[in-house]
Design an enzyme around this catalytic site. Structure first.
Site, PDB file in Angstrom:
ATOM      1  N   SER A 266       0.839  -1.201   0.000  1.00 33.56           N
ATOM      2  CA  SER A 266       0.000   0.000   0.000  1.00 33.56           C
ATOM      3  C   SER A 266       0.871   1.247   0.000  1.00 33.56           C
ATOM      4  CB  SER A 266      -0.885   0.001   1.237  1.00 33.56           C
ATOM      5  OG  SER A 266      -0.098   0.317   2.370  1.00 33.56           O
ATOM      6  N   LYS A 267       0.204   2.370  -0.204  1.00 34.51           N
ATOM      7  CA  LYS A 267       0.901   3.649  -0.209  1.00 34.51           C
ATOM      8  C   LYS A 267       1.612   3.865   1.126  1.00 34.51           C
ATOM      9  CE  LYS A 267      -0.668   8.191   0.076  1.00 34.51           C
ATOM     10  NZ  LYS A 267       0.558   8.740   0.627  1.00 34.51           N
ATOM     11  N   ARG A 268       0.957   3.422   2.188  1.00 34.01           N
ATOM     12  CA  ARG A 268       1.558   3.605   3.522  1.00 34.01           C
ATOM     13  C   ARG A 268       2.906   2.887   3.652  1.00 34.01           C
ATOM     14  NH1 ARG A 268      -2.535   1.505   6.636  1.00 34.01           N
ATOM     15  NH2 ARG A 268      -3.989   2.128   5.022  1.00 34.01           N
ATOM     16  N   ASP A 271       5.450   5.099   2.084  1.00 36.98           N
ATOM     17  CA  ASP A 271       5.765   6.251   2.943  1.00 36.98           C
ATOM     18  C   ASP A 271       6.667   5.820   4.104  1.00 36.98           C
ATOM     19  OD1 ASP A 271       4.154   7.682   1.318  1.00 36.98           O
ATOM     20  OD2 ASP A 271       2.412   7.701   2.664  1.00 36.98           O
ATOM     21  N   GLU A 289      -1.990  16.504  -0.495  1.00 37.14           N
ATOM     22  CA  GLU A 289      -0.845  15.666  -0.136  1.00 37.14           C
ATOM     23  C   GLU A 289      -0.063  15.233  -1.386  1.00 37.14           C
ATOM     24  OE1 GLU A 289       0.232  11.382   1.883  1.00 37.14           O
ATOM     25  OE2 GLU A 289      -1.871  11.915   1.590  1.00 37.14           O
TER      26      GLU A 289
END
Ligand code: GLU
Length: 509
Positions: A266-268, A271, A289
């Site tokens: 996922s994007k998380r 990050d 964002e």
């Protein structure tokens, strides 16, 4: 079926940026199409108007272009089966919903959202695990199966909102073959009466997808694993619409997993671990964002594509580096794995490094000189080329060139402390002034001559060359590591090397 031209479609919903999983889906579609001499179609699935994000479509197009996937038919390109945006095809779906009603495979449902909630609560209270609108529960709801014909007509005439649902048979087995997973068998008791047509006059994904694949003569549906549970419904729709003989081959791709293998990437994760999950930079129009993309991080599109291709597919040989054409030749759905592939951010960098190494020095110098101009450094292009040739072996991205090799353009401002504290001593202090003199009288400024002089000077002073080698590098570059030492010395040039050595000795003694 055998004689049909291969036609595949990438069918994203423009509800956000393209994730690398989506790019991989597009890529596998593209590779298969090109291998078979077929067409790659982009279809924008925007039937869910509430979730539509305008910038997303542009992002998708830019991403495909950056990766080198040429769209044969699509919203911008056009083509004989357009329009290629579902919102512009609104009129083409209703007749098929009506056809299904006529043949008894679909029905009108008038239930309000309160009634649907009430039904779910009632079933939950009765300990039904997954409350659904299905062959059993539809008997208790307000639809054209339970209401009289007159009542249905009256409600429709009065403009009461309704949806059209598929009528899933009660006890049947749906079987289909998936090119990646093999035979899949699902019992209809596990399926619900999905909405095909919404009260806002728009088809749902399921109906629109089937109708468009049929009308656009799609031969292969290659998409993410999250759509596998919908496939039995699609198979029934093909059957009920009488299109079974032209049903596309289905292939559901396994997920791209988090680096530790626990769940979908996922994007998380990006990050948290510092790598992009989008091909291009993306700014969320609502929150503002910013997210990074592979392009802006400095990846070559060829490296990114090669890395993605290997994330779920394997050629059956140890070969890892493939040009786009080689991928097209080698690709097959049979060699796509059934299980998810862990995303490895280090491997992604490794791919870029492999491509960086094979790049022409002139091409790299072209890129590097842009950042040098920004720093107001004006040097000969041939010199930049020679620098690139040396440092490309040691870097992964062109945007690391300056940090890695700035000393080719300016004197070092400091010296690696570890090396200095470990190595600078009385013999070093004796050695470097003598070396500077010896180099000064050297006529042939070439790497092997330089190395010879370095070694013979050390021997004359009874110093082990190994004791002063790394210091030599530090005096010239400030850094403990770098490209091949004497080639670097050659490139820096006589005058610069001698002055750096003398300055260094002054500073350190
Ligand atoms: N619009 C769907 C998506 O966003 C397409 C799924 C399919 O390829 O059938 O993934």
């Amino acid at each position: 079926m055998e004689n049909r031209k291969v036609r595949v479609r990438f069918a994203p919903s423009p509800t956000g940026p393209l994730h690398i999983g989506g790019v991989r889906t597009a890529l596998y579609n593209y590779l298969l199409a090109k291998k078979m001499g077929g067409d790659f179609i982009l279809r924008i699935e925007d039937t869910d108007q509430n979730r539509y994000i305008e910038a997303a479509e542009e992002h998708i197009l830019d991403a495909l272009e950056w990766c080198g996937m040429k769209i044969d038919e699509g919203p911008k390109t056009g083509g004989p089966y357009g329009p290629y945006r579902q919102s512009e095809r609104k009129e083409s779906y209703r007749e098929f919903a009506d056809q299904l009603i006529k043949s008894g495979h679909a029905y009108y449902a008038f239930d309000t959202s309160e009634e649907l909630t009430e039904m779910r609560e009632r079933l939950t209270a009765a300990k039904v695990a997954a409350p659904q609108y299905n062959a059993v529960t539809r008997e208790t709801m307000k639809n054209s199966l339970t209401l009289s014909e007159d009542e249905v007509k009256k409600r429709i005439d009065e403009g009461e909102p309704y949806v059209i649902r598929i009528k899933i048979p009660r006890k049947e087995e749906v079987r289909f073959h998936d090119a990646i997973r093999g035979w899949v068998v699902v019992h209809t008791s596990q399926m619900d009466d999905k909405v095909l047509f919404k009260s806002d006059g728009m088809p749902t994904y399921h109906l629109a997808n089937i109708v468009d694949d049929y009308k656009m003569k799609i031969t292969h549906v290659i998409r993410g694993e999250e759509w596998l549970p919908s496939a039995p419904l699609h198979v029934l729709l093909y059957r009920y619409l009488g299109w079974e003989d032209v049903m596309p081959i289905l292939a559901h791709l396994p997920l791209i997993l988090k680096p530790d293998g626990n769940g979908k990437l996922s994007k998380r994760d990006g990050d948290r671990l510092g790598f992009p999950v989008f091909p291009l930079n993306w700014m969320d129009p609502k929150s503002g964002e910013q997210s990074h993309g592979y392009k802006e991080r400095g990846y070559f599109p060829e490296a990114f594509v090669n890395m993605l291709a290997m994330l779920g597919w394997n050629p059956g040989t140890p070969q890892e580096i493939f040009t786009f054409d080689e991928l097209v030749q080698a690709f097959s759905l049979e060699r796509v794995g059934k299980s998810g592939s862990k995303f490895d951010p280090e491997k992604a960098k490794w791919y870029n490094q492999q491509y960086l190494r094979t790049r022409d020095d002139a091409e790299l110098a072209e890129i590097f000189s842009k950042s040098l101009v920004e720093k107001e450094i004006n040097v000969d292009f041939e010199y930049i080329k020679a620098v690139c040739s040396l440092i490309k072996e040691k870097t992964q991205f062109t945007n690391e060139f300056w940090d890695f090799g700035n000393y080719f353009f300016q004197k070092p401002s400091s010296y690696d402390e570890k090396v200095v504290s470990k190595r600078w001593n009385e013999s070093a202090e004796r050695f470097f002034p003598v070396l500077a003199n010896a180099l000064e009288s050297l006529n042939n400024w070439k790497a092997d001559e330089l190395e010879g002089t370095f070694k013979s000077t050390a021997e004359d002073l009874e110093i082990n060359p190994g004791q002063v080698m790394q210091l030599f590098r530090v005096l010239l570059s400030g850094q403990a590591g770098g490209p091949v030492l004497f080639e670097m010395t050659e490139l820096l040039g006589k005058e610069e090397v001698i002055s750096r050595l003398r300055e260094g000795v002054e500073k350190l003694k």
